[in-house]
Design a protein around this motif. Structure first.
Motif, PDB file in Angstrom:
ATOM      1  N   PRO A 131      88.595 101.564 110.008  1.00 41.36           N
ATOM      2  CA  PRO A 131      88.774 101.660 111.463  1.00 41.36           C
ATOM      3  C   PRO A 131      88.895 100.273 112.086  1.00 41.36           C
ATOM      4  CG  PRO A 131      87.017 103.110 110.716  1.00 41.36           C
ATOM      5  CD  PRO A 131      87.401 102.260 109.548  1.00 41.36           C
ATOM      6  N   PRO A 132      89.889 100.057 112.953  1.00 41.95           N
ATOM      7  CA  PRO A 132      90.089  98.719 113.531  1.00 41.95           C
ATOM      8  C   PRO A 132      88.903  98.233 114.342  1.00 41.95           C
ATOM      9  CG  PRO A 132      91.438 100.372 114.648  1.00 41.95           C
ATOM     10  CD  PRO A 132      90.877 101.026 113.429  1.00 41.95           C
ATOM     11  N   THR A 133      88.229  99.137 115.052  1.00 40.51           N
ATOM     12  CA  THR A 133      87.061  98.713 115.833  1.00 40.51           C
ATOM     13  C   THR A 133      85.975  98.175 114.915  1.00 40.51           C
ATOM     14  OG1 THR A 133      87.544 100.434 117.463  1.00 40.51           O
ATOM     15  CG2 THR A 133      85.355  99.448 117.549  1.00 40.51           C
ATOM     16  N   LEU A 134      85.785  98.820 113.773  1.00 38.78           N
ATOM     17  CA  LEU A 134      84.795  98.354 112.797  1.00 38.78           C
ATOM     18  C   LEU A 134      85.209  97.003 112.230  1.00 38.78           C
ATOM     19  CD1 LEU A 134      82.264  98.976 111.058  1.00 38.78           C
ATOM     20  CD2 LEU A 134      83.805 100.032 109.400  1.00 38.78           C
ATOM     21  N   GLU A 140      78.221  97.980 115.261  1.00 40.45           N
ATOM     22  CA  GLU A 140      77.687  98.448 116.539  1.00 40.45           C
ATOM     23  C   GLU A 140      78.800  99.010 117.421  1.00 40.45           C
ATOM     24  OE1 GLU A 140      75.117  96.877 120.423  1.00 40.45           O
ATOM     25  OE2 GLU A 140      75.696  95.474 118.844  1.00 40.45           O
ATOM     26  N   SER A 141      79.901  98.300 117.558  1.00 41.87           N
ATOM     27  CA  SER A 141      81.006  98.758 118.404  1.00 41.87           C
ATOM     28  C   SER A 141      81.622 100.037 117.864  1.00 41.87           C
ATOM     29  CB  SER A 141      82.072  97.656 118.517  1.00 41.87           C
ATOM     30  OG  SER A 141      81.562  96.526 119.172  1.00 41.87           O
ATOM     31  N   ALA A 142      81.816 100.097 116.540  1.00 43.73           N
ATOM     32  CA  ALA A 142      82.420 101.289 115.943  1.00 43.73           C
ATOM     33  C   ALA A 142      81.514 102.506 116.112  1.00 43.73           C
ATOM     34  CB  ALA A 142      82.702 101.042 114.462  1.00 43.73           C
ATOM     35  N   THR A 143      80.210 102.308 115.937  1.00 44.87           N
ATOM     36  CA  THR A 143      79.264 103.416 116.080  1.00 44.87           C
ATOM     37  C   THR A 143      79.178 103.868 117.532  1.00 44.87           C
ATOM     38  OG1 THR A 143      77.961 102.578 114.209  1.00 44.87           O
ATOM     39  CG2 THR A 143      76.885 104.151 115.690  1.00 44.87           C
ATOM     40  N   GLU A 172      82.251  95.132 103.520  1.00 41.25           N
ATOM     41  CA  GLU A 172      82.202  96.306 102.650  1.00 41.25           C
ATOM     42  C   GLU A 172      80.930  97.122 102.888  1.00 41.25           C
ATOM     43  OE1 GLU A 172      80.841  92.694 100.157  1.00 41.25           O
ATOM     44  OE2 GLU A 172      82.299  93.180 101.721  1.00 41.25           O
ATOM     45  N   ILE A 173      79.831  96.443 103.254  1.00 39.88           N
ATOM     46  CA  ILE A 173      78.586  97.149 103.538  1.00 39.88           C
ATOM     47  C   ILE A 173      78.692  97.891 104.862  1.00 39.88           C
ATOM     48  CG2 ILE A 173      76.101  96.914 103.875  1.00 39.88           C
ATOM     49  CD1 ILE A 173      77.022  96.376 101.028  1.00 39.88           C
ATOM     50  N   GLU A 174      79.298  97.244 105.853  1.00 41.36           N
ATOM     51  CA  GLU A 174      79.473  97.908 107.142  1.00 41.36           C
ATOM     52  C   GLU A 174      80.320  99.169 107.005  1.00 41.36           C
ATOM     53  OE1 GLU A 174      78.630  94.830 110.677  1.00 41.36           O
ATOM     54  OE2 GLU A 174      80.731  95.324 110.330  1.00 41.36           O
ATOM     55  N   LEU A 175      81.361  99.102 106.169  1.00 43.91           N
ATOM     56  CA  LEU A 175      82.198 100.281 105.965  1.00 43.91           C
ATOM     57  C   LEU A 175      81.402 101.403 105.309  1.00 43.91           C
ATOM     58  CD1 LEU A 175      84.929 101.664 106.110  1.00 43.91           C
ATOM     59  CD2 LEU A 175      85.522 100.617 103.906  1.00 43.91           C
TER      60      LEU A 175
END
Length: 280
Positions: A131-134, A140-143, A172-175
């Motif tokens: 996701p581009p926001t992520l 935080e923004s993506a969630t 990779e962890i955030e994804l």
């Protein structure tokens, strides 16, 4: 003169029986230790076998997840992008140069429209993978964006709050974490019949912690462990497989007040990428 008298026969018998009893007790104790050690070894071997089986289940779930994502990507490209590109090719065939100018312009316009649709399709596929926001703004923004969309539907009250997100996790962890959040939220929306979902983030004892609360039907840790060892609950197996890659853990429980369920996710702080900072 005094003569030493031998021990009376009764005393000798008592000593003999006492010695025999001590010997039997010692042998019994030795045998008990041996059998106990064998039992412990059998238990450890069985536990090791169960752990290996659990690892195999998690590995298979991870492989199935990756294979499903590959198949979905291949299907999207084959079923959607393929026909669009083939259609664009029809408009740009070798006879185009022999057609009048108006027909040429119309064919080029149609081909361009189809190519624009194909570009948008591929962009959507890319966004589903990352996701581009992520990618651009972090977890935080993506969630928050995900929860705002859910709350905007008007069917459920959804909110999220990050308290200690001053440093971003590795990409990779955030994804991984975001995919787990998506899977958990999807399960809650499908099965729990909740009226609210609330997510919070904190740092505690070197752990990056995410906690989701909801007031619908849920599961506890025993249910989660049982489903992970069964042939059902693929989504939960995928969650476990993803978190193992991040060396994370997840816990399912019901609040002592018995009014809502909690899902807690923990990721070691060592996985924080020190070079990426979050500008709050």
């Amino acid at each position: 003169m005094y003569f030493l008298q031998a021990n009376p026969p009764g005393i000798s018998l008592v000593l003999f029986l006492g010695t025999l009893g001590m010997l039997a007790l010692t042998i019994g104790l030795i045998l008990f230790i041996i059998f106990h050690q064998r039992k412990v070894i059998r238990y450890q071997l069985r536990l090791q076998s169960m752990e290996q089986e659990q690892q195999k289940i998690l590995l298979n779930a991870s492989i199935r997840l990756q294979e499903e994502e590959r198949q979905r990507l291949a299907a999207d490209l084959h079923d959607d992008a393929g026909p669009l590109l083939a259609t664009a090719r029809l408009y740009l065939n070798e006879n185009l140069v022999n057609q009048d100018k108006a027909t040429q312009l119309q064919s080029i316009f149609q081909a361009r429209q189809i190519l624009d649709d194909t570009i948008q399709l591929i962009r959507n596929i890319s966004h589903s993978l990352m996701p581009p926001t992520l990618k651009n703004f972090g977890l935080e923004s993506a969630t928050n964006d995900l929860f705002q969309k859910i709350s905007g539907s008007g069917t459920i009250n959804a909110s999220s709050r990050f308290h200690d997100y001053r440093e971003r996790l590795k990409p990779e962890i955030e994804l991984i974490v975001f995919r787990v959040i998506q899977e958990l939220i999807n399960n809650i929306l499908k099965h729990s019949n909740s009226s609210f979902i609330h997510l919070t983030q904190n740092m505690h004892d070197g752990m990056f912690i995410l906690r989701i609360h909801h007031d619908g039907r849920g599961i506890v840790q025993a249910d989660f462990e049982k489903l992970n060892k069964s042939n059902i609950g693929l989504g939960l197996k995928n969650i476990n497989s993803r978190l193992r890659v991040a060396q994370g853990k997840i816990f399912f429980e019901k609040d002592p007040s018995q009014t809502y369920y909690k899902v807690t996710m923990e990721i070691p702080k060592d996985d924080v990428n020190e070079s990426l900072t979050h500008n709050s």
